[in-house]
Design an enzyme around this catalytic site. Structure first.
Site, PDB file in Angstrom:
ATOM      1  N   ASN A 254       0.836  -1.201   0.000  1.00  0.00           N
ATOM      2  CA  ASN A 254       0.000   0.000   0.000  1.00  0.00           C
ATOM      3  C   ASN A 254       0.870   1.249   0.000  1.00  0.00           C
ATOM      4  OD1 ASN A 254       0.612  -0.804   2.686  1.00  0.00           O
ATOM      5  ND2 ASN A 254      -1.063   0.404   3.520  1.00  0.00           N
TER       6      ASN A 254
ATOM      7  N   GLU B 233       0.476   5.214   0.532  1.00  0.00           N
ATOM      8  CA  GLU B 233      -0.432   6.260   0.999  1.00  0.00           C
ATOM      9  C   GLU B 233       0.071   7.640   0.575  1.00  0.00           C
ATOM     10  OE1 GLU B 233      -1.001   5.535   5.202  1.00  0.00           O
ATOM     11  OE2 GLU B 233      -2.140   3.708   4.782  1.00  0.00           O
TER      12      GLU B 233
ATOM     13  N   CYS C 221      -4.134   0.674  -2.446  1.00  0.00           N
ATOM     14  CA  CYS C 221      -3.943  -0.570  -1.700  1.00  0.00           C
ATOM     15  C   CYS C 221      -2.849  -1.435  -2.339  1.00  0.00           C
ATOM     16  CB  CYS C 221      -5.228  -1.390  -1.698  1.00  0.00           C
ATOM     17  SG  CYS C 221      -6.570  -0.661  -0.761  1.00  0.00           S
TER      18      CYS C 221
ATOM     19  N   GLU D  20      -2.966  -4.592  -3.103  1.00  0.00           N
ATOM     20  CA  GLU D  20      -3.441  -5.506  -4.150  1.00  0.00           C
ATOM     21  C   GLU D  20      -3.477  -4.826  -5.510  1.00  0.00           C
ATOM     22  OE1 GLU D  20      -4.697  -4.857  -1.210  1.00  0.00           O
ATOM     23  OE2 GLU D  20      -5.942  -6.472  -0.422  1.00  0.00           O
TER      24      GLU D  20
ATOM     25  N   CYS E 169     -10.227  -4.991   0.153  1.00  0.00           N
ATOM     26  CA  CYS E 169     -11.329  -4.039   0.315  1.00  0.00           C
ATOM     27  C   CYS E 169     -12.266  -4.139  -0.891  1.00  0.00           C
ATOM     28  CB  CYS E 169     -10.789  -2.614   0.463  1.00  0.00           C
ATOM     29  SG  CYS E 169     -10.263  -1.873  -1.096  1.00  0.00           S
TER      30      CYS E 169
ATOM     31  N   CYS F 167     -10.740  -3.145  -4.276  1.00  0.00           N
ATOM     32  CA  CYS F 167      -9.799  -4.162  -4.771  1.00  0.00           C
ATOM     33  C   CYS F 167     -10.547  -5.397  -5.261  1.00  0.00           C
ATOM     34  CB  CYS F 167      -8.797  -4.546  -3.687  1.00  0.00           C
ATOM     35  SG  CYS F 167      -7.566  -3.256  -3.391  1.00  0.00           S
TER      36      CYS F 167
HETATM   37  N1  THU Z   1      -5.169  -1.627   2.576  1.00  0.00           N
HETATM   38  C1  THU Z   1      -4.599  -2.418   1.621  1.00  0.00           C
HETATM   39  O1  THU Z   1      -3.555  -2.084   1.064  1.00  0.00           O
HETATM   40  N2  THU Z   1      -5.204  -3.580   1.326  1.00  0.00           N
HETATM   41  C2  THU Z   1      -6.287  -4.114   1.982  1.00  0.00           C
HETATM   42  O2  THU Z   1      -6.713  -5.208   1.655  1.00  0.00           O
HETATM   43  C3  THU Z   1      -6.918  -3.334   3.071  1.00  0.00           C
HETATM   44  C4  THU Z   1      -6.422  -1.944   3.234  1.00  0.00           C
HETATM   45  C5  THU Z   1      -4.486  -0.384   2.951  1.00  0.00           C
HETATM   46  C6  THU Z   1      -5.150   0.892   2.552  1.00  0.00           C
HETATM   47  C7  THU Z   1      -4.546   1.862   3.560  1.00  0.00           C
HETATM   48  O3  THU Z   1      -3.286   2.286   3.098  1.00  0.00           O
HETATM   49  C8  THU Z   1      -4.337   1.006   4.796  1.00  0.00           C
HETATM   50  O4  THU Z   1      -4.344  -0.341   4.354  1.00  0.00           O
HETATM   51  C9  THU Z   1      -5.388   1.203   5.880  1.00  0.00           C
HETATM   52  O5  THU Z   1      -6.661   1.031   5.355  1.00  0.00           O
END
Ligand code: THU
Length: 159
Positions: free
Chosen positions: A61, A63, A72, A74, A112, A115
């Site tokens: 991920n 940010e 994310c 994925e 999520c 994704c």
């Molecule tokens: N996140 C992912 O990268 N993948 C997931 O399956 C769930 C959430 C990330 C998004 C954000 O950067 C952090 O986790 C908190 O939500």
């Protein structure tokens, strides 16, 4: 009126009982958590996927101070993989995460909704199942097709 319902089949497998190829992919997803850029959530997610040609791609991920622009793990992984291999199927994707304490999570991390949409469409396009391996310290959830996580999915056929 007709009543219908959906069920999801999955297996909860101890790490040691996974086939070697799955263990390798899960280890890669765990490693990928270390490339996460997550100073805002402190939730570090790693994804590792295998393409039908055997190549493995990692993502984490990423940010941003403008929160909604982050991505994310994925989608970071799968868009990179499909950009490098247009038209090739993704056969397996493993996901792992470390929480604010820096430890791998006790519960599996599941993709999520956004994704799920992306993974399910790529699976549908390829016409073959994409297996999901959701890592936790206590076991791995194995789901044979990502489409199972998105019943009544919207995809290119609906347009
Ligand atoms: N996140 C992912 O990268 N993948 C997931 O399956 C769930 C959430 C990330 C998004 C954000 O950067 C952090 O986790 C908190 O939500």
């Amino acid at each position: 009126m007709k009543h219908e319902h959906f069920e999801i089949d999955y297996h909860l497998v101890p790490f040691e009982e996974l086939p070697e190829a799955d263990r390798l992919l899960v280890e890669k997803a765990k490693e990928a958590t270390y490339t996460s850029f997550s100073p805002y959530s402190h939730f570090r997610v790693g994804a590792a996927l295998r393409m039908e040609n055997g190549e493995v791609y990692l993502g984490s991920n990423q940010e941003n101070a403008s929160f909604t622009t982050g991505l994310c793990a994925e989608r970071t992984a799968i868009f990179y993989a499909t950009a490098k291999n247009p038209g090739a199927a993704v056969t397996d994707i493993a996901i792992a995460a470390r929480g604010t304490d820096g430890e791998y999570t006790a519960e599996p991390t599941s993709p999520c909704g956004a994704c799920r949409q992306v993974l399910a469409e790529i699976e549908h396009r390829a016409g073959r199942p994409m297996r999901l391996l959701l890592y936790s310290r206590t076991g791995i959830i194995v789901i044979e097709s990502v489409g199972a996580l998105l019943p009544l999915q919207f995809n290119g056929d609906n347009l």
